[in-house]
Write an enzyme that holds these catalytic residues in place. Structure first.
Site, mmCIF file in Angstrom:
data_model
loop_
_atom_site.group_PDB
_atom_site.id
_atom_site.type_symbol
_atom_site.label_atom_id
_atom_site.label_comp_id
_atom_site.label_asym_id
_atom_site.label_seq_id
_atom_site.Cartn_x
_atom_site.Cartn_y
_atom_site.Cartn_z
ATOM 1 N N LYS A 1 0.866 -1.187 0.000
ATOM 2 C CA LYS A 1 0.000 0.000 0.000
ATOM 3 C C LYS A 1 0.898 1.229 0.000
ATOM 4 O O LYS A 1 1.667 1.464 0.937
ATOM 5 C CB LYS A 1 -0.919 0.011 1.213
ATOM 6 C CG LYS A 1 -1.872 1.211 1.246
ATOM 7 C CD LYS A 1 -2.804 1.140 2.437
ATOM 8 C CE LYS A 1 -3.753 2.316 2.468
ATOM 9 N NZ LYS A 1 -4.676 2.256 3.630
ATOM 10 N N ARG B 1 -10.848 9.553 1.524
ATOM 11 C CA ARG B 1 -10.769 10.200 2.837
ATOM 12 C C ARG B 1 -11.921 11.168 3.034
ATOM 13 O O ARG B 1 -12.392 11.359 4.157
ATOM 14 C CB ARG B 1 -9.414 10.889 2.987
ATOM 15 C CG ARG B 1 -8.268 9.878 3.087
ATOM 16 C CD ARG B 1 -6.900 10.520 3.031
ATOM 17 N NE ARG B 1 -5.850 9.494 3.063
ATOM 18 C CZ ARG B 1 -4.600 9.689 2.732
ATOM 19 N NH1 ARG B 1 -4.206 10.907 2.339
ATOM 20 N NH2 ARG B 1 -3.731 8.704 2.781
ATOM 21 N N LYS C 1 1.005 10.151 5.452
ATOM 22 C CA LYS C 1 1.180 8.798 5.987
ATOM 23 C C LYS C 1 2.476 8.157 5.468
ATOM 24 O O LYS C 1 2.575 6.934 5.381
ATOM 25 C CB LYS C 1 -0.042 7.947 5.647
ATOM 26 C CG LYS C 1 -1.346 8.557 6.163
ATOM 27 C CD LYS C 1 -2.542 7.632 5.988
ATOM 28 C CE LYS C 1 -3.794 8.265 6.574
ATOM 29 N NZ LYS C 1 -4.954 7.346 6.548
ATOM 30 N N GLU D 1 7.617 -6.699 1.312
ATOM 31 C CA GLU D 1 6.411 -6.572 2.138
ATOM 32 C C GLU D 1 5.458 -7.742 1.911
ATOM 33 O O GLU D 1 4.903 -8.312 2.848
ATOM 34 C CB GLU D 1 5.699 -5.245 1.832
ATOM 35 C CG GLU D 1 6.415 -4.013 2.356
ATOM 36 C CD GLU D 1 6.099 -3.753 3.821
ATOM 37 O OE1 GLU D 1 5.501 -4.628 4.488
ATOM 38 O OE2 GLU D 1 6.457 -2.662 4.312
ATOM 39 N N LYS E 1 -2.138 -1.571 -3.726
ATOM 40 C CA LYS E 1 -2.984 -0.371 -3.706
ATOM 41 C C LYS E 1 -2.103 0.860 -3.806
ATOM 42 O O LYS E 1 -1.123 0.956 -3.044
ATOM 43 C CB LYS E 1 -3.810 -0.344 -2.412
ATOM 44 C CG LYS E 1 -4.774 0.826 -2.298
ATOM 45 C CD LYS E 1 -5.507 0.794 -0.962
ATOM 46 C CE LYS E 1 -6.481 1.983 -0.858
ATOM 47 N NZ LYS E 1 -7.142 2.052 0.450
ATOM 48 N N SER F 1 -10.205 5.404 -5.056
ATOM 49 C CA SER F 1 -11.173 6.481 -5.262
ATOM 50 C C SER F 1 -10.718 7.504 -6.290
ATOM 51 O O SER F 1 -11.524 7.979 -7.102
ATOM 52 C CB SER F 1 -11.449 7.172 -3.929
ATOM 53 O OG SER F 1 -10.245 7.679 -3.361
ATOM 54 N N TYR G 1 -15.156 0.625 -7.244
ATOM 55 C CA TYR G 1 -16.451 1.277 -7.052
ATOM 56 C C TYR G 1 -17.329 1.135 -8.293
ATOM 57 O O TYR G 1 -18.508 1.466 -8.260
ATOM 58 C CB TYR G 1 -16.228 2.754 -6.710
ATOM 59 C CG TYR G 1 -15.362 2.932 -5.489
ATOM 60 C CD1 TYR G 1 -15.892 2.774 -4.217
ATOM 61 C CD2 TYR G 1 -13.997 3.205 -5.602
ATOM 62 C CE1 TYR G 1 -15.099 2.911 -3.087
ATOM 63 C CE2 TYR G 1 -13.195 3.331 -4.484
ATOM 64 C CZ TYR G 1 -13.747 3.185 -3.227
ATOM 65 O OH TYR G 1 -12.953 3.298 -2.105
#
Length: 333
Positions: free
Chosen positions: A202, A212, A226, A242, A257, A283, A322
């Protein structure tokens, strides 16, 4: 060594001449079974709030979410992924509401599994919807995100979701060691059938903005970022490290992602590990395609399906998108 006949003995266009031949030799295909539908759920009844930055996406109360779940079942979409919109008054620095057994997500999970046992339900394991600062973890006095104390809270969150009957927990926080800790806790309690889909690669991406907005963490996060726990967009080898760690710790499935800007990572992960690999068409990707289509610059249905097929071609076994309802309707027609 692959040998190809030279022209004119070799004419690749022969296999593109008509629809039946193109269908016969197509290397990758897309179906409703490849789709996971992310939804935003909120408290209350008969509440339907549009997400301005994600045309066509709404925050729904449970009573309005149930008909959407019914659509997923009818269309053959195998999994619905839940993301909570938490009331501001319940948000705390430590995100305690995340592991409330009577909280929004456990109640929604129980209702969905009671009404639609054949529909897979996936839940987000992360603290950002629940924290007053909008970060995915607990903070020290300097504002740095603490790893091990955060993992302890994530374990409690995952156990609360599993107790409610969820099929798949999906840790999206990017804390070190959280997959192993969650797997050990699930096994210790006998929840051996609870699957883990790890957000293994990610990235600290700028494509998350509309999400968000949808869960209400953008204002809490403010100008913070982040980057101290999500991956650097410039790194590729690190993604393999990872993913390897998460598989070793007990992940059943892994995820990359965002999606389309990171299809090279999807391909590398699938080639390296040969495990169930998923990608999230996030998104910002959705919003870009929607905006272009609304302006008449792109054919909505054509680019939607082409973008989803690209994930399959890159090696993804499934896609969180979505577009899932719209795509499934077209694919089933």
């Amino acid at each position: 060594m692959t040998i190809h006949a030279p022209f004119p003995a070799g004419r690749p266009r022969r296999l593109r001449r008509d629809a039946f031949t193109r269908n016969l030799v197509r290397e990758h295909s897309l179906s409703a079974h490849d789709l996971i539908y992310p939804v935003f759920v909120q408290e209350g009844e008969k509440r339907r709030d549009a997400v301005a930055s994600m045309p066509g996406v709404e925050r729904l109360s449970l009573d309005l979410l149930l008909p959407v779940a019914e659509q997923c079942v009818a269309l053959g979409i195998p999994v619905m992924a839940l993301f909570p919109v938490i009331d501001a008054g319940l948000k705390t620095p430590a995100g305690d509401e995340a592991f409330n057994p009577d909280g929004l997500i456990p109640r929604v999970v129980a209702a969905l599994k009671s009404r639609f046992p054949e529909l897979g339900v996936m839940t987000d394991v992360a603290l950002d919807p629940y924290t007053s600062h909008g970060q995915d973890g607990l903070l020290d006095d300097s504002g740095y995100i603490l790893n091990d104390p955060t993992v302890e809270v994530l374990v409690r969150q995952a156990l609360a979701q599993s107790r409610a009957g969820v099929d798949i927990v999906a840790p999206s926080d990017m804390m070190d060691g959280r997959i192993g800790a969650i797997r050990s806790a699930l096994e210790a309690r006998g929840d051996v059938h609870t699957r883990i889909m790890a957000y293994s690669a990610k990235y600290a991406s700028a494509f998350y903005g509309p999400f968000r907005d949808a869960v209400g963490s953008a204002a809490n996060l403010g100008k913070s970022n982040k980057k101290v726990y999500q991956m650097d967009p410039g790194n590729s080898d690190e993604a393999l490290r990872e993913v390897g760690i998460d598989i070793a710790e007990g992940a059943d499935m892994v995820m990359v992602k965002p999606g389309m800007p990171y299809l090279d990572i999807v391909r590398r992960v699938k080639d390296e590990f040969r495990v169930p690999t998923f990608a999230y068409q996030v998104s910002g990707e959705y919003a870009m395609l929607k905006a272009a289509a609304q302006n008449g610059w792109l054919d909505h249905d054509a680019v939607m399906l082409e973008s989803l097929l690209a994930f399959k071609r890159a090696g993804a076994d499934g896609i969180l998108t979505y577009f899932a309802l719209d795509a499934a309707k077209l694919l089933n027609s």
